[in-house]
Design a protein around this motif. Structure first.
Motif, PDB file in Angstrom:
ATOM      1  N   PRO A  52       0.827  -1.211   0.000  1.00  0.00           N
ATOM      2  CA  PRO A  52       0.000   0.000   0.000  1.00  0.00           C
ATOM      3  C   PRO A  52       0.855   1.252   0.000  1.00  0.00           C
ATOM      4  CG  PRO A  52       0.110  -0.917   2.208  1.00  0.00           C
ATOM      5  CD  PRO A  52       0.809  -1.902   1.302  1.00  0.00           C
ATOM      6  N   GLN A  53       0.253   2.361  -0.392  1.00  0.00           N
ATOM      7  CA  GLN A  53       0.945   3.650  -0.356  1.00  0.00           C
ATOM      8  C   GLN A  53       1.411   3.937   1.064  1.00  0.00           C
ATOM      9  OE1 GLN A  53      -1.030   7.031  -2.322  1.00  0.00           O
ATOM     10  NE2 GLN A  53      -0.579   8.191  -0.474  1.00  0.00           N
ATOM     11  N   GLY A  54       2.670   4.384   1.198  1.00  0.00           N
ATOM     12  CA  GLY A  54       3.201   4.682   2.518  1.00  0.00           C
ATOM     13  C   GLY A  54       3.831   3.500   3.219  1.00  0.00           C
ATOM     14  N   TYR A  55       3.976   2.369   2.529  1.00  0.00           N
ATOM     15  CA  TYR A  55       4.580   1.189   3.143  1.00  0.00           C
ATOM     16  C   TYR A  55       6.048   1.450   3.456  1.00  0.00           C
ATOM     17  CZ  TYR A  55       5.853  -3.721   3.808  1.00  0.00           C
ATOM     18  OH  TYR A  55       6.302  -4.910   4.330  1.00  0.00           O
ATOM     19  N   VAL A  56       6.481   1.058   4.645  1.00  0.00           N
ATOM     20  CA  VAL A  56       7.868   1.261   5.064  1.00  0.00           C
ATOM     21  C   VAL A  56       8.677   0.027   4.685  1.00  0.00           C
ATOM     22  CG1 VAL A  56       9.418   1.689   6.994  1.00  0.00           C
ATOM     23  CG2 VAL A  56       7.162   2.782   6.952  1.00  0.00           C
ATOM     24  N   PHE A  57       9.579   0.183   3.724  1.00  0.00           N
ATOM     25  CA  PHE A  57      10.355  -0.952   3.214  1.00  0.00           C
ATOM     26  C   PHE A  57      11.600  -1.243   4.040  1.00  0.00           C
ATOM     27  CE2 PHE A  57       8.173   0.596  -0.654  1.00  0.00           C
ATOM     28  CZ  PHE A  57       7.568  -0.576  -1.065  1.00  0.00           C
ATOM     29  N   ALA A  58      12.190  -0.207   4.641  1.00  0.00           N
ATOM     30  CA  ALA A  58      13.467  -0.390   5.331  1.00  0.00           C
ATOM     31  C   ALA A  58      13.672   0.738   6.332  1.00  0.00           C
ATOM     32  CB  ALA A  58      14.617  -0.422   4.321  1.00  0.00           C
ATOM     33  N   ASN A  59      14.739   0.652   7.105  1.00  0.00           N
ATOM     34  CA  ASN A  59      15.009   1.666   8.128  1.00  0.00           C
ATOM     35  C   ASN A  59      15.368   3.026   7.533  1.00  0.00           C
ATOM     36  OD1 ASN A  59      14.589  -0.113  10.248  1.00  0.00           O
ATOM     37  ND2 ASN A  59      16.725  -0.787  10.265  1.00  0.00           N
ATOM     38  N   SER A  60      16.008   3.025   6.357  1.00  0.00           N
ATOM     39  CA  SER A  60      16.472   4.266   5.743  1.00  0.00           C
ATOM     40  C   SER A  60      16.095   4.284   4.272  1.00  0.00           C
ATOM     41  CB  SER A  60      17.998   4.393   5.860  1.00  0.00           C
ATOM     42  OG  SER A  60      18.422   4.332   7.199  1.00  0.00           O
ATOM     43  N   MET A  61      16.072   5.490   3.708  1.00  0.00           N
ATOM     44  CA  MET A  61      15.871   5.599   2.267  1.00  0.00           C
ATOM     45  C   MET A  61      16.598   6.825   1.738  1.00  0.00           C
ATOM     46  SD  MET A  61      11.862   6.740   1.964  1.00  0.00           S
ATOM     47  CE  MET A  61      11.197   8.153   2.870  1.00  0.00           C
ATOM     48  N   GLY A 129      15.694  18.982 -14.311  1.00  0.00           N
ATOM     49  CA  GLY A 129      16.867  19.086 -13.459  1.00  0.00           C
ATOM     50  C   GLY A 129      16.775  18.032 -12.380  1.00  0.00           C
ATOM     51  N   ILE A 130      17.834  17.891 -11.591  1.00  0.00           N
ATOM     52  CA  ILE A 130      17.797  16.933 -10.489  1.00  0.00           C
ATOM     53  C   ILE A 130      18.159  17.638  -9.189  1.00  0.00           C
ATOM     54  CG2 ILE A 130      18.282  14.923 -11.928  1.00  0.00           C
ATOM     55  CD1 ILE A 130      21.167  15.001 -11.011  1.00  0.00           C
ATOM     56  N   SER A 131      17.570  17.158  -8.114  1.00  0.00           N
ATOM     57  CA  SER A 131      17.863  17.688  -6.790  1.00  0.00           C
ATOM     58  C   SER A 131      19.116  17.038  -6.238  1.00  0.00           C
ATOM     59  CB  SER A 131      16.686  17.411  -5.847  1.00  0.00           C
ATOM     60  OG  SER A 131      16.621  16.016  -5.547  1.00  0.00           O
ATOM     61  N   LEU A 132      19.569  17.526  -5.099  1.00  0.00           N
ATOM     62  CA  LEU A 132      20.591  16.813  -4.357  1.00  0.00           C
ATOM     63  C   LEU A 132      19.955  15.604  -3.687  1.00  0.00           C
ATOM     64  CD1 LEU A 132      22.505  19.758  -2.654  1.00  0.00           C
ATOM     65  CD2 LEU A 132      23.282  18.376  -4.596  1.00  0.00           C
ATOM     66  N   PRO A 133      20.650  14.475  -3.623  1.00  0.00           N
ATOM     67  CA  PRO A 133      20.092  13.310  -2.925  1.00  0.00           C
ATOM     68  C   PRO A 133      20.157  13.513  -1.411  1.00  0.00           C
ATOM     69  CG  PRO A 133      22.323  12.839  -3.646  1.00  0.00           C
ATOM     70  CD  PRO A 133      21.982  14.196  -4.198  1.00  0.00           C
ATOM     71  N   ILE A 134      19.178  12.986  -0.721  1.00  0.00           N
ATOM     72  CA  ILE A 134      19.187  13.007   0.738  1.00  0.00           C
ATOM     73  C   ILE A 134      18.926  11.602   1.255  1.00  0.00           C
ATOM     74  CG2 ILE A 134      18.374  15.399   0.853  1.00  0.00           C
ATOM     75  CD1 ILE A 134      15.613  14.224   1.716  1.00  0.00           C
ATOM     76  N   VAL A 135      19.342  11.351   2.490  1.00  0.00           N
ATOM     77  CA  VAL A 135      18.968  10.119   3.186  1.00  0.00           C
ATOM     78  C   VAL A 135      18.099  10.496   4.366  1.00  0.00           C
ATOM     79  CG1 VAL A 135      19.800   8.212   4.615  1.00  0.00           C
ATOM     80  CG2 VAL A 135      20.952   8.739   2.474  1.00  0.00           C
ATOM     81  N   THR A 136      17.002   9.806   4.515  1.00  0.00           N
ATOM     82  CA  THR A 136      16.076  10.080   5.604  1.00  0.00           C
ATOM     83  C   THR A 136      15.588   8.765   6.187  1.00  0.00           C
ATOM     84  OG1 THR A 136      14.066  11.319   6.196  1.00  0.00           O
ATOM     85  CG2 THR A 136      14.063  10.168   4.082  1.00  0.00           C
ATOM     86  N   LEU A 137      14.817   8.855   7.261  1.00  0.00           N
ATOM     87  CA  LEU A 137      14.273   7.657   7.886  1.00  0.00           C
ATOM     88  C   LEU A 137      13.265   6.981   6.972  1.00  0.00           C
ATOM     89  CD1 LEU A 137      13.625   8.986  11.518  1.00  0.00           C
ATOM     90  CD2 LEU A 137      15.490   7.494  10.771  1.00  0.00           C
ATOM     91  N   GLY A 138      13.329   5.681   6.900  1.00  0.00           N
ATOM     92  CA  GLY A 138      12.363   4.946   6.099  1.00  0.00           C
ATOM     93  C   GLY A 138      10.939   5.153   6.580  1.00  0.00           C
TER      94      GLY A 138
END
Length: 204
Positions: A52-61, A129-138
């Motif tokens: 489903p939409q909003g499913y948490v796949f992992a600790n980080s993304m 264009g592309i943004s800078l990549p970020i890492v956030t909580l999954g």
């Protein structure tokens, strides 16, 4: 993944957008991982079940955006450290990998994939264009979702990149603002020659 869609161009159906643009994004995530590691240890696989939409796949993304007035692609790589650290060990050539390096390799991977998607779009006369990549909580995935659906086409997709040591889930959310412009991309075919020629492309 469950989809929320409003089609603006009667010439294209939801399945057309997902089958074409979604396929390109999937191919790029796999080929860029192969290029990143200089081997083909990863394979592309379907998820075991619909999510489903909003499913948490992992600790980080790791998240990056490819966007212009015609099209927006939000690309994510969902990972746990146990899956990203083997990648980092190979790239850094050491077993001593901390969490920061684990994050860095996934940000750079998303940057590499987004850079190639940008190149493809520009070659099809779709300025982005592309943004800078970020890492956030999954867990932040539960707050994500499309908005303003009445004005654009939206589809979501998710798949796995797997190797003997790692299991990375990639996902994308695609908004089509100008179907007549994005039509150029609907005729595009990603070939091995184009992937090989991209090896000298500079990613910023």
């Amino acid at each position: 993944m469950e989809n929320e869609i409003h089609v603006l161009n009667p010439g294209y159906q939801v399945s057309d957008y997902k089958n074409k643009i979604g396929k390109i994004v999937r191919q790029v995530t796999l080929s860029r991982m192969h290029q990143y590691l200089d081997n083909e240890s990863f394979n592309l696989a379907e998820l075991d079940e619909e999510t489903p939409q909003g499913y948490v796949f992992a600790n980080s993304m790791s998240v990056i955006v490819i966007a212009g007035k015609s099209l927006r692609i939000i690309l994510k790589a969902h990972f746990n450290h146990k899956d990203s650290k083997p990648i980092a060990r190979q790239l850094f050539g050491t077993e001593d990998i901390d969490d920061l390096r684990s994050f860095d390799v996934m940000k750079e991977y998303c940057n590499l994939a987004a850079g190639f998607l940008k190149k493809i779009c520009i070659e099809q006369d779709i300025p982005v264009g592309i943004s800078l990549p970020i890492v956030t909580l999954g867990f932040n995935e539960v707050f994500s979702g499309p908005g303003g659906l009445e004005q654009k086409t939206v589809f979501e997709d998710a798949w796995r990149l797997t190797s003997e040591q790692s299991n990375i889930v990639c996902s994308c959310l695609v908004d089509v603002f100008e179907p007549e412009t994005v039509g150029n991309l609907m005729d595009f075919e990603l070939t091995e020659t184009e992937e090989d020629n991209d090896s000298d492309y500079e990613f910023l």
